[in-house]
Design a protein around this motif. Structure first.
Motif, mmCIF file in Angstrom:
data_model
loop_
_atom_site.group_PDB
_atom_site.id
_atom_site.type_symbol
_atom_site.label_atom_id
_atom_site.label_comp_id
_atom_site.label_asym_id
_atom_site.label_seq_id
_atom_site.Cartn_x
_atom_site.Cartn_y
_atom_site.Cartn_z
ATOM 1 N N ALA A 136 0.838 -1.207 0.000
ATOM 2 C CA ALA A 136 0.000 0.000 0.000
ATOM 3 C C ALA A 136 0.871 1.253 0.000
ATOM 4 N N PRO A 137 0.421 2.310 -0.663
ATOM 5 C CA PRO A 137 1.217 3.530 -0.835
ATOM 6 C C PRO A 137 1.779 4.087 0.470
ATOM 7 N N GLU A 138 0.953 4.204 1.515
ATOM 8 C CA GLU A 138 1.442 4.782 2.774
ATOM 9 C C GLU A 138 2.523 3.896 3.380
ATOM 10 N N ARG A 139 2.304 2.616 3.289
ATOM 11 C CA ARG A 139 3.287 1.653 3.808
ATOM 12 C C ARG A 139 4.573 1.703 2.978
ATOM 13 N N ALA A 140 4.400 1.834 1.678
ATOM 14 C CA ALA A 140 5.559 1.902 0.784
ATOM 15 C C ALA A 140 6.405 3.137 1.107
ATOM 16 N N ARG A 141 5.727 4.222 1.379
ATOM 17 C CA ARG A 141 6.438 5.441 1.754
ATOM 18 C C ARG A 141 7.194 5.239 3.072
ATOM 19 N N GLU A 142 6.571 4.618 4.041
ATOM 20 C CA GLU A 142 7.242 4.351 5.318
ATOM 21 C C GLU A 142 8.500 3.511 5.117
ATOM 22 N N LEU A 143 8.392 2.516 4.245
ATOM 23 C CA LEU A 143 9.552 1.660 3.977
ATOM 24 C C LEU A 143 10.655 2.436 3.257
ATOM 25 N N ALA A 144 10.258 3.323 2.357
ATOM 26 C CA ALA A 144 11.251 4.151 1.660
ATOM 27 C C ALA A 144 12.003 5.034 2.661
ATOM 28 N N VAL A 145 11.241 5.633 3.583
ATOM 29 C CA VAL A 145 11.870 6.454 4.615
ATOM 30 C C VAL A 145 12.806 5.605 5.462
ATOM 31 N N LEU A 146 12.348 4.410 5.811
ATOM 32 C CA LEU A 146 13.198 3.517 6.606
ATOM 33 C C LEU A 146 14.471 3.171 5.851
ATOM 34 N N PHE A 147 14.335 2.880 4.573
ATOM 35 C CA PHE A 147 15.491 2.505 3.756
ATOM 36 C C PHE A 147 16.532 3.629 3.736
ATOM 37 N N VAL A 148 16.089 4.820 3.406
ATOM 38 C CA VAL A 148 17.028 5.939 3.289
ATOM 39 C C VAL A 148 17.612 6.304 4.659
ATOM 40 N N ALA A 149 16.760 6.371 5.664
ATOM 41 C CA ALA A 149 17.239 6.744 6.999
ATOM 42 C C ALA A 149 18.238 5.722 7.520
ATOM 43 N N ALA A 150 17.941 4.447 7.315
ATOM 44 C CA ALA A 150 18.850 3.399 7.788
ATOM 45 C C ALA A 150 20.165 3.443 7.027
ATOM 46 N N LEU A 151 20.077 3.675 5.718
ATOM 47 C CA LEU A 151 21.304 3.768 4.925
ATOM 48 C C LEU A 151 22.166 4.933 5.413
#
Lengths: 193, 193
Positions: free
Chosen positions: A143-158
């Motif tokens: 889902a879009p909202e979830r996808a956005r959360e994962l994108a934020v997690l990906f970049v922040a974690a990186l």
DNA sequence: GCTCTAGTAGAGCGATCACTCTAGCCCCGG
DNA sequence: CCGGGGCTAGAGTGATCGCTCTACTAGAGC
């Protein structure tokens, strides 16, 4: 002209800003490293250091986005791909003596409260990264909202991984993040077994 | 003496380094803001800027560890506590106009490849944070290696959240990370329902 | 009253900062 | 053959950098 004085300036600036930060980079040094005459700098960038930095950030930001996209597209399985991206980041750190990491983060933190035009540039770059990643995750049926959360997690974690691994001069934090973020993506997949 | 010239110098230095970075902070400005005579700086810190920065980083790093520990200890439920910590970070960002974030990260990225003694100081601070968090998670019955992974995720996400939220001047990334990291902790709990 | 030390106070050092300015080169249309 | 714009080339600007230096003051110990 030979490969373009302007391009050489942008490349040298991007490298210098990545490794030494914005305030820590001198224009003189950048012209020397790019074998460009000092006068040419202000010919191509009348706005001075800020304009050069904006261009260097945009150039490096687009290049890094391409790099990450290439790694992610290399594997058909998105969970594996995420793990690969962190592994690749860890490998690059080791290979360059922990010098080459995110070309944006150092400058972004420096300018966030001191230089509004550059802050806006960094914001645009991060947002474009997040947009690309959100679309990538949404393409997996998330889902879009979830996808956005994962994108934020990906970049922040990186970015956090770059920070911790560069400070410690060990890739362990980056590797640990690869496992954790991959798990989070796995858990968000619609049909995860 | 009055509240200690030395203490005022360390505090002003920590604030300046947090907001403007290491290279972007001038010693003159720090002495002015701390109302300390310039000569006193080199009386207390014969090692100059590096020694002052090391002291300021250690002081700010210990203070921030206490702050996070206090937020985490305020809630008996560790999952809620993790969410609260990210919410508190988001609130601080908004309240200070996105100026006050991590007192270590900006300097850490700047010095990682340019100043070995300061790089070691930042490494020690991050490692002490990770140690404390690992113990906190292990105390919830999570296996040590897993607890360490979660600690790395917590710190990396917090730092990444500071970066993204400061650049965008929006707390949405930090809030999204609060949800995602809390979920990851939840999933790692031994008896999670 | 004396000295001695800790700390105050700030002028001044050379170096470097971002930036400006002038001068000249090269190539191209006329 | 000439003129002009794109670019090279670097000397020179005032300001600021981290840092050193000397002089001075306040209080403690004898």
């Amino acid at each position: 002209m030979a490969v373009g004085t302007r391009e050489r300036l942008v490349e040298a600036a991007a490298t210098s800003f990545m490794r030494q930060g914005y305030a820590g980079s001198g224009l003189k040094q950048i012209t020397v490293e790019s074998r460009a005459p000092f006068g040419s700098l202000y010919h191509f960038f009348p706005g001075g250091k800020v304009e050069l930095a904006a261009e260097a950030l945009r150039w490096a930001g687009a290049g890094y986005a391409q790099l990450v996209a290439a790694v992610l597209d290399a594997s058909p399985d998105v969970v594996t791909a995420v793990g690969d991206a962190f592994a690749a980041a860890a490998h690059t750190l080791e290979a360059t003596g922990y010098a080459d990491a995110c070309p944006i983060a150092t400058v972004a933190l420096e300018v966030a409260s001191t230089n509004e035009p550059l802050r806006e540039v960094t914001a645009e770059i991060f947002e474009s990264w997040l947009d690309g990643l959100t679309a990538r995750f949404a393409g997996e049926g998330i889902a879009p909202e979830r996808a956005r959360e994962l994108a934020v997690l990906f970049v922040a974690a990186l970015e956090g991984g770059f920070l911790l691994s560069r400070a410690a001069r060990r890739v362990e934090p980056m590797e640990a993040l690869g496992r954790t973020v991959a798990e989070a993506v796995q858990a968000a997949l619609p049909a995860h077994a």
